[in-house]
Design an enzyme around this catalytic site. Sequence first.
Site, PDB file in Angstrom:
ATOM      1  N   GLY A   6       0.822  -1.214   0.000  1.00  0.00           N
ATOM      2  CA  GLY A   6       0.000   0.000   0.000  1.00  0.00           C
ATOM      3  C   GLY A   6       0.853   1.260   0.000  1.00  0.00           C
TER       4      GLY A   6
ATOM      5  NE  ARG B  30      -2.142  -4.437  -0.756  1.00  0.00           N
ATOM      6  CZ  ARG B  30      -1.526  -3.904   0.297  1.00  0.00           C
ATOM      7  NH1 ARG B  30      -0.446  -4.472   0.785  1.00  0.00           N
ATOM      8  NH2 ARG B  30      -1.991  -2.812   0.858  1.00  0.00           N
TER       9      ARG B  30
ATOM     10  CG  ASP C 252       4.139  -6.913   7.584  1.00  0.00           C
ATOM     11  OD1 ASP C 252       3.657  -6.130   6.748  1.00  0.00           O
ATOM     12  OD2 ASP C 252       3.429  -7.721   8.202  1.00  0.00           O
ATOM     13  CG  ASP C 253       2.991  -9.409   3.987  1.00  0.00           C
ATOM     14  OD1 ASP C 253       3.423 -10.269   4.780  1.00  0.00           O
ATOM     15  OD2 ASP C 253       1.792  -9.085   3.914  1.00  0.00           O
TER      16      ASP C 253
ATOM     17  CE  LYS D  56       4.571   0.112   2.428  1.00  0.00           C
ATOM     18  NZ  LYS D  56       3.613  -0.593   1.550  1.00  0.00           N
ATOM     19  CB  THR D  57       3.255  -0.141   6.492  1.00  0.00           C
ATOM     20  OG1 THR D  57       1.852  -0.284   6.702  1.00  0.00           O
ATOM     21  CG2 THR D  57       3.969  -0.550   7.765  1.00  0.00           C
TER      22      THR D  57
ATOM     23  CG  ASP E 257      -1.170  -0.949   8.267  1.00  0.00           C
ATOM     24  OD1 ASP E 257      -1.791   0.029   7.812  1.00  0.00           O
ATOM     25  OD2 ASP E 257      -1.327  -2.112   7.844  1.00  0.00           O
TER      26      ASP E 257
HETATM   27  P1  FBP Z   1       0.897  -1.925   3.575  1.00  0.00           P
HETATM   28  O1  FBP Z   1       1.122  -2.701   4.826  1.00  0.00           O
HETATM   29  O2  FBP Z   1       1.248  -2.654   2.347  1.00  0.00           O
HETATM   30  O3  FBP Z   1       1.579  -0.585   3.653  1.00  0.00           O
HETATM   31  O4  FBP Z   1      -0.656  -1.615   3.438  1.00  0.00           O
HETATM   32  C1  FBP Z   1      -1.347  -0.973   4.432  1.00  0.00           C
HETATM   33  C2  FBP Z   1      -2.820  -0.817   4.150  1.00  0.00           C
HETATM   34  O5  FBP Z   1      -3.091   0.546   3.925  1.00  0.00           O
HETATM   35  C3  FBP Z   1      -3.643  -1.387   5.300  1.00  0.00           C
HETATM   36  O6  FBP Z   1      -3.803  -0.444   6.317  1.00  0.00           O
HETATM   37  C4  FBP Z   1      -4.909  -1.790   4.619  1.00  0.00           C
HETATM   38  O7  FBP Z   1      -5.540  -2.850   5.291  1.00  0.00           O
HETATM   39  C5  FBP Z   1      -4.453  -2.225   3.270  1.00  0.00           C
HETATM   40  O8  FBP Z   1      -3.261  -1.525   3.006  1.00  0.00           O
HETATM   41  C6  FBP Z   1      -5.436  -1.976   2.175  1.00  0.00           C
HETATM   42  O9  FBP Z   1      -4.952  -2.580   1.023  1.00  0.00           O
HETATM   43  P2  FBP Z   1      -5.351  -2.229  -0.457  1.00  0.00           P
HETATM   44  O10 FBP Z   1      -4.590  -1.008  -0.845  1.00  0.00           O
HETATM   45  O11 FBP Z   1      -4.860  -3.406  -1.231  1.00  0.00           O
HETATM   46  O12 FBP Z   1      -6.817  -2.015  -0.477  1.00  0.00           O
END
Ligand code: FBP
Length: 568
Positions: free
Chosen positions: A97, A158, A188-189, A219-220, A222
């Site tokens: 994300g 992703r 993390d992933d 990065k994230t 979260d």
């Molecule tokens: P990352 O861990 O890849 O940074 O993604 C975070 C996030 O924003 C989460 O908070 C949320 O659950 C998810 O991505 C939403 O994913 P998508 O962009 O695939 O809808």
Amino acid sequence: MNVLSDQLLNMERHDSIFESAVRALPLPVCAAFGDADGVRPVAFAGSGRILGTRDSDKVAASFPNSVRASGNTVLASAGVNRKVPRDRRVAVMFSGGPAAGGHNVVCGLRRALGPNNTLLGVRPGPKGLIRGDLFEITEADTQRVINTGGFDFLGTDRTKIKTDAQFDLVRQTCVRHGLDAIVVIGGDDSNTNAATLAESLFRNVKADGSGVQVIGVPKTIDGDLQIGDLLPISFGFDTATKIYSEMVGNILQDTRSSLKYWHFIKLMGRSASHVTLEVALQTKPAVTLISEEVAEKKQSLAFIVDQIAQAVAVRAGKGIGHGVVLIPEGLIEFIPEMSALITELNEALARHATEFAAVVDAEKAAFVEDTLTPANARLLSSLPAYVVRMLLAERDSHGNLQVSLIPTERLLVDMVKARLGVIDDRIRFAAHCHFLGYEGRCGAPTLFDAAYTYNLGLTAGSLVLDGRTGYMATVTDLDRGGVPRALPLTGLLNIERRHGKDEFVIEKALVRMDSPAMQYLLSRRAAWAGDDLFCSPGPRQLWGQVARQMPISVALNSGAASLEFRIG
Ligand code: FBP
């Protein structure tokens, strides 16, 4: 043409007054990078700290090259690098994300590599690396994207690089573009992906038998990629939480003005509740749910609903018919009975994937119920259709349930309404639901994120030029000038169940009940529930005193003396 029409047309070219000003915003750099001659890449040396997890032995067996090379030792900057190589070709990609500040990582990286090395952008994300879609990033590109939000310069996705065929294609990309290193900017992933790539590309990629280095950048939004004092926070968290806090603060101000609504606000942050905790610390609402507390205290869905209903009743008794409830996105996975259901569902959906795909939508729930234990089948059938549909939706390529799609806030409103009917049906309860998520990921980075990410880019570039592979770049001591460091990725890997099988992953850092930030929330929560003690923190600022604040949870957890961050 007058000035106004120029200004309006400039907005269409991403040259608004704000964008032009923000590109000129000066960014501080850690003292390690700077001297009178300007910014220079640093060299690294072992810091004496070794990282490991409960699965370190299995990691060493599966990642022998990386573990042998790093010894799982944390590195710290050790002065300016006096032997900077030339003609290196480095690729950079976003993964997962978006998060504010990603563009500044690219700019810091470009700066560290200097004019004698080449930086290539991969678009979009791991998918672009597999396809081999790379282009050269120029100095002019970085001047254009610096301090801007989003990941749009390169795009992201992703894709998990996991099959032999995918690894072969990545090798082909490396050879075709003459790559010496890849920088993966992700969560993390994605950093798990980086660890796997580093091992796979360790040697025998180029004709002379040498390998391709891989460096990760944390990065994230979260905030669940954090490792104590070694990685205080992932980038993007500060911007996202400040954006959400502004909106929650505005809603709180509205509740006390219009005096008639409860607002149930779900906040992004896939599993961990760091975002919700930070927004609660910034805004001080009546009710804050923290998923990790729910799991630790084994609170059932009925218990949570009753707690909220009691808070509504107590406030109603004081003549306060309004309030805000903050709900972490991942709550549902932490409620013990729901977590048991989701674990069994994940296994069942992986085991019966082909048959499940062939079943028509209207019969999917019944099909799955037949594969579950009786207790879980009963629970699934008791949930509203709008929740069941999302529990059965496709997992992402890392095996994660797409929790952002589950309307937990709506479920709680419906259940609280029903519970209030039992407690006292004279209580007036009008509620609105919100989900704040995507709004926070691509805003212009706060000064904290802008400076942090630029320095992360300088650190990643320095690691590449220092010949390192299999590390994640970090910058620590954020209230004391900042220190560039590197964490061995293999020292962070654990084994977890994903897609119905064991996989190496970097464990998500959850909110710890004993952390100073959580303890602060617990100490104030009753007061915030009983009265309107909220704070509306206002919009994030990039200039002046307000701009210099780090996240409250980071300040509390790192024992900082004030909210002010200091890089450089
Ligand atoms: P990352 O861990 O890849 O940074 O993604 C975070 C996030 O924003 C989460 O908070 C949320 O659950 C998810 O991505 C939403 O994913 P998508 O962009 O695939 O809808």
